[in-house]
Design a protein around this motif. Sequence first.
Motif, PDB file in Angstrom:
ATOM      1  N   PHE A  13      33.242 -44.793 -25.213  1.00 41.85           N
ATOM      2  CA  PHE A  13      33.508 -45.661 -26.360  1.00 41.85           C
ATOM      3  C   PHE A  13      32.835 -45.181 -27.622  1.00 41.85           C
ATOM      4  N   LYS A  14      33.326 -45.707 -28.726  1.00 49.25           N
ATOM      5  CA  LYS A  14      32.721 -45.522 -30.036  1.00 49.25           C
ATOM      6  C   LYS A  14      32.709 -46.898 -30.688  1.00 49.25           C
ATOM      7  N   ILE A  15      31.569 -47.257 -31.289  1.00 51.35           N
ATOM      8  CA  ILE A  15      31.438 -48.576 -31.910  1.00 51.35           C
ATOM      9  C   ILE A  15      31.683 -48.464 -33.406  1.00 51.35           C
ATOM     10  N   THR A  16      32.478 -49.378 -33.912  1.00 47.37           N
ATOM     11  CA  THR A  16      32.631 -49.545 -35.356  1.00 47.37           C
ATOM     12  C   THR A  16      32.330 -51.000 -35.673  1.00 47.37           C
ATOM     13  N   ARG A  17      31.915 -51.275 -36.879  1.00 48.61           N
ATOM     14  CA  ARG A  17      31.588 -52.658 -37.255  1.00 48.61           C
ATOM     15  C   ARG A  17      32.595 -53.158 -38.282  1.00 48.61           C
ATOM     16  N   LEU A  18      32.934 -54.416 -38.133  1.00 51.69           N
ATOM     17  CA  LEU A  18      33.826 -55.054 -39.084  1.00 51.69           C
ATOM     18  C   LEU A  18      33.014 -55.792 -40.142  1.00 51.69           C
ATOM     19  N   GLU A  19      33.674 -56.239 -41.191  1.00 49.91           N
ATOM     20  CA  GLU A  19      32.980 -56.963 -42.255  1.00 49.91           C
ATOM     21  C   GLU A  19      32.296 -58.220 -41.730  1.00 49.91           C
ATOM     22  N   SER A  20      32.862 -58.858 -40.735  1.00 55.73           N
ATOM     23  CA  SER A  20      32.286 -60.100 -40.205  1.00 55.73           C
ATOM     24  C   SER A  20      31.059 -59.846 -39.347  1.00 55.73           C
ATOM     25  N   GLY A  21      30.700 -58.579 -39.136  1.00 56.90           N
ATOM     26  CA  GLY A  21      29.531 -58.252 -38.335  1.00 56.90           C
ATOM     27  C   GLY A  21      29.808 -58.131 -36.852  1.00 56.90           C
ATOM     28  N   GLN A  22      31.026 -58.391 -36.438  1.00 55.13           N
ATOM     29  CA  GLN A  22      31.373 -58.251 -35.027  1.00 55.13           C
ATOM     30  C   GLN A  22      31.642 -56.790 -34.708  1.00 55.13           C
TER      31      GLN A  22
END
Length: 71
Positions: A13-22
């Motif tokens: 996996f690779k993690i990305t963050r959304l504007e909402s912090g999730q």
Amino acid sequence: MKKVYYKGQPYDFKITRLESGQRHYALFSDGLLTHSVMEEDLDKRTLVSFILDAYYKSISEPQPTLLQLLK
């Protein structure tokens, strides 16, 4: 490399963050993107693993002494 589980299958996996912090996860199988999911959609065993990893990391790090906190 650690893996996350989605629908019972392990994925790189690779993690990305959304504007909402999730957290948003890009899941890869054999180097190819196969799924793109939110953290709450991962299998429970992955979520429990993240919680335990964070706990063990926090207790293994040296805690500041009272004198260090007062400085």
